[in-house]
Motif scaffolding. Structure first.
Motif, PDB file in Angstrom:
ATOM      1  N   ASN A   1      -6.656 -15.025 -15.568  1.00  0.00           N
ATOM      2  CA  ASN A   1      -7.437 -14.010 -15.282  1.00  0.00           C
ATOM      3  C   ASN A   1      -7.371 -13.223 -14.097  1.00  0.00           C
ATOM      4  N   PHE A   2      -6.503 -13.791 -13.089  1.00  0.00           N
ATOM      5  CA  PHE A   2      -6.310 -13.322 -11.847  1.00  0.00           C
ATOM      6  C   PHE A   2      -5.986 -11.784 -11.525  1.00  0.00           C
ATOM      7  N   ARG A   3      -6.476 -10.855 -10.786  1.00  0.00           N
ATOM      8  CA  ARG A   3      -5.963  -9.714 -10.824  1.00  0.00           C
ATOM      9  C   ARG A   3      -6.094  -9.382  -9.487  1.00  0.00           C
ATOM     10  N   PHE A   4      -5.367  -8.207  -9.249  1.00  0.00           N
ATOM     11  CA  PHE A   4      -5.266  -7.621  -7.665  1.00  0.00           C
ATOM     12  C   PHE A   4      -5.461  -6.103  -7.597  1.00  0.00           C
ATOM     13  N   SER A   5      -5.436  -5.797  -6.453  1.00  0.00           N
ATOM     14  CA  SER A   5      -5.789  -4.045  -6.294  1.00  0.00           C
ATOM     15  C   SER A   5      -5.206  -4.078  -4.967  1.00  0.00           C
ATOM     16  N   LEU A   6      -4.533  -2.726  -5.062  1.00  0.00           N
ATOM     17  CA  LEU A   6      -3.999  -2.166  -3.745  1.00  0.00           C
ATOM     18  C   LEU A   6      -4.972  -1.045  -3.471  1.00  0.00           C
ATOM     19  N   SER A   7      -5.097  -0.967  -2.073  1.00  0.00           N
ATOM     20  CA  SER A   7      -5.822   0.123  -1.489  1.00  0.00           C
ATOM     21  C   SER A   7      -5.450   0.614  -0.383  1.00  0.00           C
ATOM     22  N   GLY A   8      -5.872   1.905   0.259  1.00  0.00           N
ATOM     23  CA  GLY A   8      -5.199   2.439   1.237  1.00  0.00           C
ATOM     24  C   GLY A   8      -3.945   3.114   1.345  1.00  0.00           C
ATOM     25  N   TYR A   9      -3.146   2.838   2.459  1.00  0.00           N
ATOM     26  CA  TYR A   9      -1.735   3.488   2.216  1.00  0.00           C
ATOM     27  C   TYR A   9      -0.920   2.708   1.352  1.00  0.00           C
ATOM     28  N   ARG A  10      -0.047   3.282   0.719  1.00  0.00           N
ATOM     29  CA  ARG A  10       0.845   2.942  -0.419  1.00  0.00           C
ATOM     30  C   ARG A  10       2.249   3.329  -0.194  1.00  0.00           C
ATOM     31  N   GLU A  11       3.186   2.503  -0.490  1.00  0.00           N
ATOM     32  CA  GLU A  11       4.510   2.902  -0.355  1.00  0.00           C
ATOM     33  C   GLU A  11       5.248   1.949  -1.339  1.00  0.00           C
ATOM     34  N   PRO A  12       6.588   2.513  -1.836  1.00  0.00           N
ATOM     35  CA  PRO A  12       7.209   1.759  -2.882  1.00  0.00           C
ATOM     36  C   PRO A  12       7.480   0.343  -2.422  1.00  0.00           C
ATOM     37  N   ARG A  13       7.557  -0.012  -1.093  1.00  0.00           N
ATOM     38  CA  ARG A  13       7.673  -1.326  -0.377  1.00  0.00           C
ATOM     39  C   ARG A  13       6.617  -2.107  -0.696  1.00  0.00           C
ATOM     40  N   LEU A  14       5.293  -1.468  -0.421  1.00  0.00           N
ATOM     41  CA  LEU A  14       4.221  -2.405  -0.848  1.00  0.00           C
ATOM     42  C   LEU A  14       4.125  -2.865  -2.367  1.00  0.00           C
ATOM     43  N   LEU A  15       4.525  -1.866  -3.211  1.00  0.00           N
ATOM     44  CA  LEU A  15       4.380  -2.025  -4.705  1.00  0.00           C
ATOM     45  C   LEU A  15       5.446  -3.143  -4.941  1.00  0.00           C
TER      46      LEU A  15
ATOM     47  N   LEU B   1      -7.376  -9.128   1.541  1.00  0.00           N
ATOM     48  CA  LEU B   1      -6.713  -9.011   2.847  1.00  0.00           C
ATOM     49  C   LEU B   1      -6.318  -7.726   3.283  1.00  0.00           C
ATOM     50  N   SER B   2      -6.289  -7.424   4.507  1.00  0.00           N
ATOM     51  CA  SER B   2      -6.504  -6.125   5.130  1.00  0.00           C
ATOM     52  C   SER B   2      -5.444  -6.290   6.392  1.00  0.00           C
ATOM     53  N   ALA B   3      -4.562  -5.133   6.353  1.00  0.00           N
ATOM     54  CA  ALA B   3      -3.653  -5.165   7.621  1.00  0.00           C
ATOM     55  C   ALA B   3      -3.415  -3.666   8.029  1.00  0.00           C
ATOM     56  N   PRO B   4      -3.272  -3.468   9.327  1.00  0.00           N
ATOM     57  CA  PRO B   4      -2.961  -2.259   9.678  1.00  0.00           C
ATOM     58  C   PRO B   4      -1.805  -1.292   9.407  1.00  0.00           C
ATOM     59  N   THR B   5      -0.874  -2.277   8.843  1.00  0.00           N
ATOM     60  CA  THR B   5       0.395  -1.848   8.469  1.00  0.00           C
ATOM     61  C   THR B   5       1.057  -2.644   7.397  1.00  0.00           C
ATOM     62  N   PRO B   6       1.931  -2.083   6.523  1.00  0.00           N
ATOM     63  CA  PRO B   6       2.520  -2.830   5.480  1.00  0.00           C
ATOM     64  C   PRO B   6       3.381  -4.052   5.945  1.00  0.00           C
ATOM     65  N   LEU B   7       3.679  -4.116   7.112  1.00  0.00           N
ATOM     66  CA  LEU B   7       4.433  -5.458   7.431  1.00  0.00           C
ATOM     67  C   LEU B   7       3.442  -6.434   7.549  1.00  0.00           C
ATOM     68  N   GLY B   8       1.958  -6.153   8.106  1.00  0.00           N
ATOM     69  CA  GLY B   8       0.899  -6.987   8.069  1.00  0.00           C
ATOM     70  C   GLY B   8       0.347  -7.558   6.824  1.00  0.00           C
ATOM     71  N   VAL B   9       0.627  -6.641   5.739  1.00  0.00           N
ATOM     72  CA  VAL B   9       0.311  -7.104   4.354  1.00  0.00           C
ATOM     73  C   VAL B   9       1.353  -8.153   3.953  1.00  0.00           C
ATOM     74  N   ILE B  10       2.719  -7.834   4.260  1.00  0.00           N
ATOM     75  CA  ILE B  10       3.689  -8.525   3.889  1.00  0.00           C
ATOM     76  C   ILE B  10       3.434 -10.114   4.308  1.00  0.00           C
TER      77      ILE B  10
ATOM     78  N   PHE C   1      -8.267 -10.169  -5.957  1.00  0.00           N
ATOM     79  CA  PHE C   1      -7.485 -10.268  -4.501  1.00  0.00           C
ATOM     80  C   PHE C   1      -7.370  -8.771  -4.236  1.00  0.00           C
ATOM     81  N   GLU C   2      -8.180  -8.334  -3.184  1.00  0.00           N
ATOM     82  CA  GLU C   2      -8.099  -6.919  -2.943  1.00  0.00           C
ATOM     83  C   GLU C   2      -7.060  -7.028  -1.535  1.00  0.00           C
ATOM     84  N   ILE C   3      -6.154  -5.926  -1.689  1.00  0.00           N
ATOM     85  CA  ILE C   3      -5.161  -5.875  -0.706  1.00  0.00           C
ATOM     86  C   ILE C   3      -5.355  -4.512  -0.339  1.00  0.00           C
ATOM     87  N   HIS C   4      -5.508  -4.425   1.169  1.00  0.00           N
ATOM     88  CA  HIS C   4      -5.655  -3.125   1.634  1.00  0.00           C
ATOM     89  C   HIS C   4      -4.963  -2.814   3.055  1.00  0.00           C
TER      90      HIS C   4
END
Length: 159
Positions: A54-68, A130-139, A99-102
């Protein structure tokens, strides 16, 4: 010459082994986590997040194809590690996610040595954030999360 070499080797061996031993009855002050690179700050608390079908995640904030693509790779790697199939699309409501990813902001497409790779990963028994100021931090944060996934006699979990 042999005596000098023997003393040098003995001191090296003792130097490597000494930190591995603690006085009887004492536990190391910081639990050993199998993650690299080590984060600047780690704070462990009671509880753990169970990972199941049942593990699910969400993406919020800035989005780009690389993050998806990164989120999709993350789930595929989590599937390989656990053997559990997961839904590949992020859910829209972060309140329903395990798992919230921002991501806060955009960064340049060309990576430089000055890019901010920082992130904050908070895991409780109810959810991970998980929160990060940039996509690289999310990675970087997703990689740390994957490294923290463990298995005991009952289930997969993140401490």
């Amino acid at each position: 010459m042999n005596r000098t070499l023997s003393c040098c080797l003995l001191s090296m061996v003792l130097g490597f082994l000494t930190p591995a031993f603690t006085p009887a009855g004492e536990l190391p002050s910081t639990p050993i986590l199998n993650i690299l690179p080590l984060p600047r700050h780690i704070s462990l608390h009671q509880g753990r997040l169970t990972i199941d079908g049942n593990f699910r995640f969400s993406l919020s904030g800035y989005r780009e194809p690389r993050l998806l693509r990164c989120a999709d790779r993350f789930l595929r790697r989590l599937e390989r590690k656990t053997g559990i199939p997961f839904a590949s699309q992020p859910i829209l409501d972060p309140g329903q996610a395990d798992f919230e990813i921002h991501c806060d902001a955009y960064e340049s497409r060309i990576q430089t040595v000055r890019d901010d790779e920082s992130y904050r990963l908070k895991v409780t028994s109810r959810k991970a954030q998980l929160s990060a100021p940039t996509p690289l931090g999310v990675i970087r944060g997703l990689e740390t999360f994957l490294q923290l996934v463990d298995l005991d006699g009952r289930s997969f979990f993140v401490p």
